[in-house]
Design a protein around this motif. Structure first.
Motif, PDB file in Angstrom:
ATOM      1  N   CYS A 187       0.822  -1.220   0.000  1.00 11.03           N
ATOM      2  CA  CYS A 187       0.000   0.000   0.000  1.00 11.03           C
ATOM      3  C   CYS A 187       0.852   1.265   0.000  1.00 11.03           C
ATOM      4  O   CYS A 187       0.321   2.378   0.081  1.00 11.03           O
ATOM      5  CB  CYS A 187      -0.914   0.014   1.226  1.00 11.03           C
ATOM      6  N   VAL A 188       2.159   1.104  -0.074  1.00 10.81           N
ATOM      7  CA  VAL A 188       3.070   2.242   0.050  1.00 10.81           C
ATOM      8  C   VAL A 188       2.865   3.265  -1.055  1.00 10.81           C
ATOM      9  O   VAL A 188       2.932   4.475  -0.817  1.00 10.81           O
ATOM     10  CB  VAL A 188       4.536   1.744   0.082  1.00 10.81           C
ATOM     11  N   GLU A 189       2.602   2.817  -2.286  1.00 13.77           N
ATOM     12  CA  GLU A 189       2.400   3.761  -3.390  1.00 13.77           C
ATOM     13  C   GLU A 189       1.250   4.724  -3.077  1.00 13.77           C
ATOM     14  O   GLU A 189       1.365   5.940  -3.269  1.00 13.77           O
ATOM     15  CB  GLU A 189       2.104   3.021  -4.688  1.00 13.77           C
ATOM     16  N   CYS A 190       0.154   4.182  -2.593  1.00 15.89           N
ATOM     17  CA  CYS A 190      -1.010   5.008  -2.258  1.00 15.89           C
ATOM     18  C   CYS A 190      -0.704   5.944  -1.093  1.00 15.89           C
ATOM     19  O   CYS A 190      -1.035   7.133  -1.129  1.00 15.89           O
ATOM     20  CB  CYS A 190      -2.194   4.118  -1.913  1.00 15.89           C
ATOM     21  N   ILE A 191      -0.054   5.419  -0.062  1.00 12.52           N
ATOM     22  CA  ILE A 191       0.252   6.237   1.116  1.00 12.52           C
ATOM     23  C   ILE A 191       1.222   7.357   0.754  1.00 12.52           C
ATOM     24  O   ILE A 191       1.061   8.504   1.197  1.00 12.52           O
ATOM     25  CB  ILE A 191       0.815   5.349   2.252  1.00 12.52           C
ATOM     26  N   ASN A 192       2.209   7.054  -0.054  1.00 16.84           N
ATOM     27  CA  ASN A 192       3.156   8.096  -0.487  1.00 16.84           C
ATOM     28  C   ASN A 192       2.462   9.176  -1.309  1.00 16.84           C
ATOM     29  O   ASN A 192       2.800  10.363  -1.210  1.00 16.84           O
ATOM     30  CB  ASN A 192       4.297   7.480  -1.296  1.00 16.84           C
ATOM     31  N   TYR A 193       1.480   8.772  -2.117  1.00 15.25           N
ATOM     32  CA  TYR A 193       0.722   9.758  -2.902  1.00 15.25           C
ATOM     33  C   TYR A 193      -0.084  10.660  -1.961  1.00 15.25           C
ATOM     34  O   TYR A 193      -0.192  11.873  -2.184  1.00 15.25           O
ATOM     35  CB  TYR A 193      -0.202   9.051  -3.887  1.00 15.25           C
ATOM     36  N   MET A 194      -0.660  10.072  -0.932  1.00 14.03           N
ATOM     37  CA  MET A 194      -1.372  10.862   0.075  1.00 14.03           C
ATOM     38  C   MET A 194      -0.436  11.882   0.724  1.00 14.03           C
ATOM     39  O   MET A 194      -0.799  13.043   0.920  1.00 14.03           O
ATOM     40  CB  MET A 194      -1.946   9.932   1.155  1.00 14.03           C
ATOM     41  N   LEU A 195       0.768  11.433   1.071  1.00 13.94           N
ATOM     42  CA  LEU A 195       1.749  12.326   1.691  1.00 13.94           C
ATOM     43  C   LEU A 195       2.181  13.426   0.723  1.00 13.94           C
ATOM     44  O   LEU A 195       2.349  14.591   1.131  1.00 13.94           O
ATOM     45  CB  LEU A 195       2.968  11.518   2.143  1.00 13.94           C
ATOM     46  N   GLU A 196       2.349  13.059  -0.529  1.00 13.60           N
ATOM     47  CA  GLU A 196       2.787  14.040  -1.523  1.00 13.60           C
ATOM     48  C   GLU A 196       1.731  15.130  -1.729  1.00 13.60           C
ATOM     49  O   GLU A 196       2.053  16.327  -1.754  1.00 13.60           O
ATOM     50  CB  GLU A 196       3.056  13.326  -2.851  1.00 13.60           C
ATOM     51  N   LYS A 197       0.460  14.712  -1.855  1.00 18.07           N
ATOM     52  CA  LYS A 197      -0.622  15.666  -2.131  1.00 18.07           C
ATOM     53  C   LYS A 197      -1.277  16.200  -0.856  1.00 18.07           C
ATOM     54  O   LYS A 197      -2.098  17.107  -0.913  1.00 18.07           O
ATOM     55  CB  LYS A 197      -1.698  14.991  -2.996  1.00 18.07           C
ATOM     56  N   LYS A 198      -0.908  15.584   0.279  1.00 19.57           N
ATOM     57  CA  LYS A 198      -1.498  15.959   1.571  1.00 19.57           C
ATOM     58  C   LYS A 198      -3.036  15.873   1.529  1.00 19.57           C
ATOM     59  O   LYS A 198      -3.745  16.804   1.928  1.00 19.57           O
ATOM     60  CB  LYS A 198      -1.039  17.359   2.008  1.00 19.57           C
ATOM     61  N   ILE A 199      -3.522  14.732   1.067  1.00 19.73           N
ATOM     62  CA  ILE A 199      -4.960  14.499   1.001  1.00 19.73           C
ATOM     63  C   ILE A 199      -5.299  13.108   1.529  1.00 19.73           C
ATOM     64  O   ILE A 199      -4.480  12.193   1.502  1.00 19.73           O
ATOM     65  CB  ILE A 199      -5.506  14.632  -0.446  1.00 19.73           C
ATOM     66  N   ARG A 200      -6.502  12.970   1.991  1.00 17.44           N
ATOM     67  CA  ARG A 200      -7.062  11.681   2.387  1.00 17.44           C
ATOM     68  C   ARG A 200      -8.484  11.622   1.838  1.00 17.44           C
ATOM     69  O   ARG A 200      -9.059  12.661   1.466  1.00 17.44           O
ATOM     70  CB  ARG A 200      -7.048  11.508   3.911  1.00 17.44           C
ATOM     71  N   LEU A 201      -9.068  10.435   1.797  1.00 20.00           N
ATOM     72  CA  LEU A 201     -10.381  10.277   1.179  1.00 20.00           C
ATOM     73  C   LEU A 201     -11.243   9.360   2.028  1.00 20.00           C
ATOM     74  O   LEU A 201     -10.864   8.222   2.299  1.00 20.00           O
ATOM     75  CB  LEU A 201     -10.229   9.696  -0.237  1.00 20.00           C
ATOM     76  N   GLU A 202     -12.415   9.853   2.441  1.00 21.77           N
ATOM     77  CA  GLU A 202     -13.363   9.025   3.167  1.00 21.77           C
ATOM     78  C   GLU A 202     -14.151   8.193   2.178  1.00 21.77           C
ATOM     79  O   GLU A 202     -14.498   8.662   1.087  1.00 21.77           O
ATOM     80  CB  GLU A 202     -14.290   9.906   4.014  1.00 21.77           C
ATOM     81  N   GLN A 203     -14.456   6.965   2.555  1.00 20.80           N
ATOM     82  CA  GLN A 203     -15.036   6.055   1.587  1.00 20.80           C
ATOM     83  C   GLN A 203     -16.457   6.460   1.178  1.00 20.80           C
ATOM     84  O   GLN A 203     -16.945   6.052   0.115  1.00 20.80           O
ATOM     85  CB  GLN A 203     -14.994   4.607   2.086  1.00 20.80           C
ATOM     86  N   GLU A 204     -17.144   7.293   1.948  1.00 23.33           N
ATOM     87  CA  GLU A 204     -18.466   7.785   1.533  1.00 23.33           C
ATOM     88  C   GLU A 204     -18.395   8.551   0.219  1.00 23.33           C
ATOM     89  O   GLU A 204     -19.393   8.634  -0.520  1.00 23.33           O
ATOM     90  CB  GLU A 204     -19.073   8.695   2.611  1.00 23.33           C
ATOM     91  N   ALA A 205     -17.215   9.135  -0.081  1.00 21.85           N
ATOM     92  CA  ALA A 205     -17.054   9.881  -1.336  1.00 21.85           C
ATOM     93  C   ALA A 205     -17.209   8.991  -2.548  1.00 21.85           C
ATOM     94  O   ALA A 205     -17.481   9.480  -3.656  1.00 21.85           O
ATOM     95  CB  ALA A 205     -15.695  10.571  -1.351  1.00 21.85           C
ATOM     96  N   LEU A 206     -17.070   7.688  -2.355  1.00 25.85           N
ATOM     97  CA  LEU A 206     -17.141   6.755  -3.477  1.00 25.85           C
ATOM     98  C   LEU A 206     -18.559   6.267  -3.732  1.00 25.85           C
ATOM     99  O   LEU A 206     -18.801   5.493  -4.674  1.00 25.85           O
ATOM    100  CB  LEU A 206     -16.221   5.551  -3.233  1.00 25.85           C
ATOM    101  N   LEU A 207     -19.509   6.676  -2.877  1.00 27.02           N
ATOM    102  CA  LEU A 207     -20.892   6.256  -3.093  1.00 27.02           C
ATOM    103  C   LEU A 207     -21.468   6.935  -4.315  1.00 27.02           C
ATOM    104  O   LEU A 207     -21.217   8.112  -4.586  1.00 27.02           O
ATOM    105  CB  LEU A 207     -21.748   6.609  -1.855  1.00 27.02           C
ATOM    106  N   GLU A 208     -22.270   6.207  -5.059  1.00 26.08           N
ATOM    107  CA  GLU A 208     -22.870   6.745  -6.293  1.00 26.08           C
ATOM    108  C   GLU A 208     -24.357   6.953  -6.139  1.00 26.08           C
ATOM    109  O   GLU A 208     -25.007   6.262  -5.391  1.00 26.08           O
ATOM    110  CB  GLU A 208     -22.570   5.781  -7.464  1.00 26.08           C
TER     111      GLU A 208
END
Length: 413
Positions: A392-413
């Motif tokens: 999961c390091v690629e995803c975590i590093n991207y979060m650190l780079e962009k300083k963002i996180r995402l709650e899973q409710e955002a993925l609801l359609e």
């Protein structure tokens, strides 16, 4: 009356000593521990009012008596010998006698006793978070020569806190309702809420693997203290088989709910028709998935926040009955979500895979991402070196780079 004032003078001097750097470093003072009674118009002992002759004479006499006992030394104001005192200070060679006069335990002895309490408790518990807290508290006492903020000053409250830790640790995976726990541990159904709960929560939020957004109830639930009996929610072809041959099958239901008593009374079975397990952190996502997206061969489990000791037994029962079925976990793309995934891998099934918790989801739903500060970055950084999350390091590093996180409710359609 003079004896009361003598003790008060010594008490103020001892307080000053125990606040000094000499006490904190456990070194012999190179400067006098003194109290200014009247110097350049300043007074550190408000009882010494030079305008009140009766009070001034009384304190002068008390100082003379204490000096004769060898506990203090003093100095008169220049030009006001035998009339106005300038300063008094402790005679460090007679420190123990000063403590005896005030019927007060030396702070060094008190701290040594507290450290013994901490070390003894550390040796009697197994939980890592408890040991970490107790070790830090012990080191703080030794190095700072004072109690750490998370440890009560009050002796009875401190002993009650350590008693609670021992009881929680010994209780293991057996969850207890909050007031039942309080009665069994303290003999009082409300003592835990009244005296211990707030401080224990501060300790848990620092030392448990918990998310900063979890409620107090969720944090306590993680150590097996619940307000109400915990329910385990799921949807899929799961059944309970009882020793008398009876079977309860949940396959036809939109969703099932069982309790810990069900797990202990029956064998949990998973149908051969199930092809994968999916645990979902958020309840809104759980209901959305089982209502719109669940396949007939899915077993979907509501995970919730960091799980309790009793839910761990439920997860373990599922793992034992799953016959190595693929297990996926869907959580927030944040510290809490990844730490839950790591914990599932560490404690339940090493092969649990992330579901929709990747860099591409972050990019796709970037407009709904939430920014975070540097303090949160430090927490995320600890996940990068977590061996349970190497994929999961690629995803975590991207979060650190962009300083963002995402709650899973955002993925609801």
């Amino acid at each position: 009356m003079n004896e009361v004032m003598e003790r008060k003078i010594i008490t103020v001097l001892l307080d000053k000593y125990e606040r000094s750097s000499f006490f904190r470093t456990d070194t012999t003072p190179t400067k006098r521990i003194l109290l200014k009674l009247y110097e350049n118009g300043k007074c550190e002992f408000l009882d010494y009012n030079i305008e009140n002759s009766e009070q001034r004479i009384r304190i002068n006499e008390c100082v003379r008596v204490l000096a004769k006992k060898g506990l203090i030394s003093y100095e008169w104001m220049k030009g006001e010998e035998n009339h106005i005192l300038s300063k008094v200070w402790l005679n460090m060679e007679n420190l123990q006698q000063a403590y005896s006069l005030t019927h007060r335990q030396p702070q060094g002895d008190f701290l040594a006793d507290v450290d013994v309490e901490l070390v003894e408790c550390m040796g009697s518990v197994q939980s890592k978070w408890m040991k970490d807290f107790l070790l830090d508290a012990s080191e703080f006492v030794k190095q700072k020569r004072k109690l750490p903020p998370l440890l009560p000053d009050n002796s009875q409250e401190r002993k009650s806190l350590l008693q609670a830790l021992r009881y929680i640790d010994a209780n293991g995976s057996d969850g207890l309702l909050k007031r039942v726990f309080s009665i069994r541990c303290f003999g009082d159904s409300k003592y835990f809420e009244r005296v211990i709960e707030a401080r224990l929560l501060r300790i848990l939020k620092k030392y448990l693997e918990s998310d900063e957004y979890e409620t107090d109830e969720q944090v306590l639930n993680q150590i097996g203290i619940a307000k109400y009996p915990e329910q385990f929610e799921f949807c899929g072809a799961l059944s309970l088989e009882y020793p008398d041959g009876k079977c309860v099958d949940f396959v036809s239901l939109c969703g099932g709910t069982i309790y810990m008593q069900d797990i202990t009374a029956a064998n949990l079975r998973i149908s051969k028709n199930v092809r994968r397990i999916l645990s979902i952190e958020n309840k809104a996502n759980y209901f959305d998935y089982i209502g719109k997206h669940r396949k007939t061969d899915d077993l979907v489990i509501y995970h919730g926040g960091q799980y309790s000791p009793t839910k761990r037994l439920f997860f373990q029962a599922v793992a034992d009955a799953s016959m190595n079925l693929p297990w996926y976990h869907w959580g927030d793309i944040d510290y809490g979500g990844f730490s839950m995934l790591a914990r599932l891998r560490r404690e339940i099934n090493v092969n649990v895979q992330p579901y929709r918790m990747n860099k591409q989801e972050l990019i796709t739903y970037a407009p709904f991402a939430i920014s975070f500060a540097s303090q949160y970055s430090a927490k995320l950084q600890s996940l990068v070196v977590n061996s349970d999350l190497s994929d999961c390091v690629e995803c975590i590093n991207y979060m650190l780079e962009k300083k963002i996180r995402l709650e899973q409710e955002a993925l609801l359609e």
